[in-house]
Design an enzyme around this catalytic site. Sequence first.
Site, PDB file in Angstrom:
ATOM      1  N   HIS A  74       0.848  -1.199   0.000  1.00 28.70           N
ATOM      2  CA  HIS A  74       0.000   0.000   0.000  1.00 28.70           C
ATOM      3  C   HIS A  74       0.877   1.239   0.000  1.00 28.70           C
ATOM      4  O   HIS A  74       2.102   1.165   0.115  1.00 28.70           O
ATOM      5  CB  HIS A  74      -0.974   0.003   1.177  1.00 28.70           C
ATOM      6  CG  HIS A  74      -0.344   0.220   2.526  1.00 28.70           C
ATOM      7  ND1 HIS A  74      -1.019   0.777   3.592  1.00 28.70           N
ATOM      8  CD2 HIS A  74       0.893  -0.036   3.003  1.00 28.70           C
ATOM      9  CE1 HIS A  74      -0.234   0.837   4.652  1.00 28.70           C
ATOM     10  NE2 HIS A  74       0.925   0.347   4.323  1.00 28.70           N
ATOM     11  N   GLU A  78       0.199  -5.031  11.645  1.00 29.96           N
ATOM     12  CA  GLU A  78       0.911  -4.569  10.454  1.00 29.96           C
ATOM     13  C   GLU A  78       2.393  -4.927  10.522  1.00 29.96           C
ATOM     14  O   GLU A  78       2.999  -5.277   9.524  1.00 29.96           O
ATOM     15  CB  GLU A  78       0.730  -3.049  10.344  1.00 29.96           C
ATOM     16  CG  GLU A  78       1.324  -2.441   9.107  1.00 29.96           C
ATOM     17  CD  GLU A  78       1.016  -0.969   9.003  1.00 29.96           C
ATOM     18  OE1 GLU A  78      -0.089  -0.627   8.562  1.00 29.96           O
ATOM     19  OE2 GLU A  78       1.881  -0.159   9.367  1.00 29.96           O
ATOM     20  N   CYS A  81       5.793   6.182   4.748  1.00 32.21           N
ATOM     21  CA  CYS A  81       4.684   5.349   4.258  1.00 32.21           C
ATOM     22  C   CYS A  81       3.932   5.974   3.084  1.00 32.21           C
ATOM     23  O   CYS A  81       2.987   5.387   2.561  1.00 32.21           O
ATOM     24  CB  CYS A  81       3.721   5.007   5.384  1.00 32.21           C
ATOM     25  SG  CYS A  81       4.466   3.898   6.601  1.00 32.21           S
ATOM     26  N   HIS A 112      -1.321 -10.349  -1.628  1.00 32.72           N
ATOM     27  CA  HIS A 112      -0.489 -10.016  -2.780  1.00 32.72           C
ATOM     28  C   HIS A 112      -1.135  -8.989  -3.696  1.00 32.72           C
ATOM     29  O   HIS A 112      -0.947  -9.009  -4.907  1.00 32.72           O
ATOM     30  CB  HIS A 112      -0.044 -11.274  -3.532  1.00 32.72           C
ATOM     31  CG  HIS A 112       1.011 -12.016  -2.784  1.00 32.72           C
ATOM     32  ND1 HIS A 112       0.698 -12.873  -1.752  1.00 32.72           N
ATOM     33  CD2 HIS A 112       2.359 -11.991  -2.881  1.00 32.72           C
ATOM     34  CE1 HIS A 112       1.821 -13.368  -1.260  1.00 32.72           C
ATOM     35  NE2 HIS A 112       2.838 -12.842  -1.915  1.00 32.72           N
ATOM     36  N   HIS A 155       4.943   0.344  -0.310  1.00 33.87           N
ATOM     37  CA  HIS A 155       5.674  -0.624   0.512  1.00 33.87           C
ATOM     38  C   HIS A 155       4.688  -1.713   0.909  1.00 33.87           C
ATOM     39  O   HIS A 155       3.492  -1.617   0.624  1.00 33.87           O
ATOM     40  CB  HIS A 155       6.278   0.057   1.752  1.00 33.87           C
ATOM     41  CG  HIS A 155       5.257   0.624   2.673  1.00 33.87           C
ATOM     42  ND1 HIS A 155       4.529   1.765   2.385  1.00 33.87           N
ATOM     43  CD2 HIS A 155       4.815   0.190   3.873  1.00 33.87           C
ATOM     44  CE1 HIS A 155       3.702   2.019   3.387  1.00 33.87           C
ATOM     45  NE2 HIS A 155       3.841   1.071   4.306  1.00 33.87           N
ATOM     46  N   HIS A 180       3.496  -5.115   3.784  1.00 26.88           N
ATOM     47  CA  HIS A 180       3.498  -5.672   5.134  1.00 26.88           C
ATOM     48  C   HIS A 180       3.077  -7.132   5.088  1.00 26.88           C
ATOM     49  O   HIS A 180       2.315  -7.542   4.211  1.00 26.88           O
ATOM     50  CB  HIS A 180       2.519  -4.922   6.044  1.00 26.88           C
ATOM     51  CG  HIS A 180       2.852  -3.487   6.236  1.00 26.88           C
ATOM     52  ND1 HIS A 180       3.870  -3.067   7.064  1.00 26.88           N
ATOM     53  CD2 HIS A 180       2.310  -2.364   5.700  1.00 26.88           C
ATOM     54  CE1 HIS A 180       3.935  -1.742   7.036  1.00 26.88           C
ATOM     55  NE2 HIS A 180       2.993  -1.298   6.216  1.00 26.88           N
TER      56      HIS A 180
END
Length: 149
Positions: free
Chosen positions: A16, A136, A25, A75, A29, A31
Amino acid sequence: MAQIRITKMFSFETGHALYGYDGKCRNVHGHSYKLSVTVIGQPISDNNHVKFGMVIDFGDLKKIVKEEIVDVFDHATVFNKNTPHVELAKELSDRDHNVLLVDYQPTSEMMVLDFADKIKKRLPAGITLHSLKLQETETSFAEWFASDN
């Protein structure tokens, strides 16, 4: 009969970016999310019922969460569709990437709200969503509790 809470845990990988954010952020990137889903209800008391003694079959809960959350978000790269990220989303989609456009900033806080709404709609009668925990990172998570909402 007593109310019992049961929890099933899930994991999925999601990318995201937070449009307009003032930190790292804002960049795309990902998680390794961990989602804990807790429901509450009374165990089935009919000893002739195939699921006697269960609040809900863990397999049934798994099916709901997989279909509504894991299979959708795993994904995928999530962007707020109301930001200029839609241009990047279109380019990624054109290159056959799995892109998910949502109506909210894809923070853990907003994702857990979205997940709660989706899961609640699919639970059978007599079963209530008690809480969600969306982790997260190893040290950061958002929680949703029905009692707060």
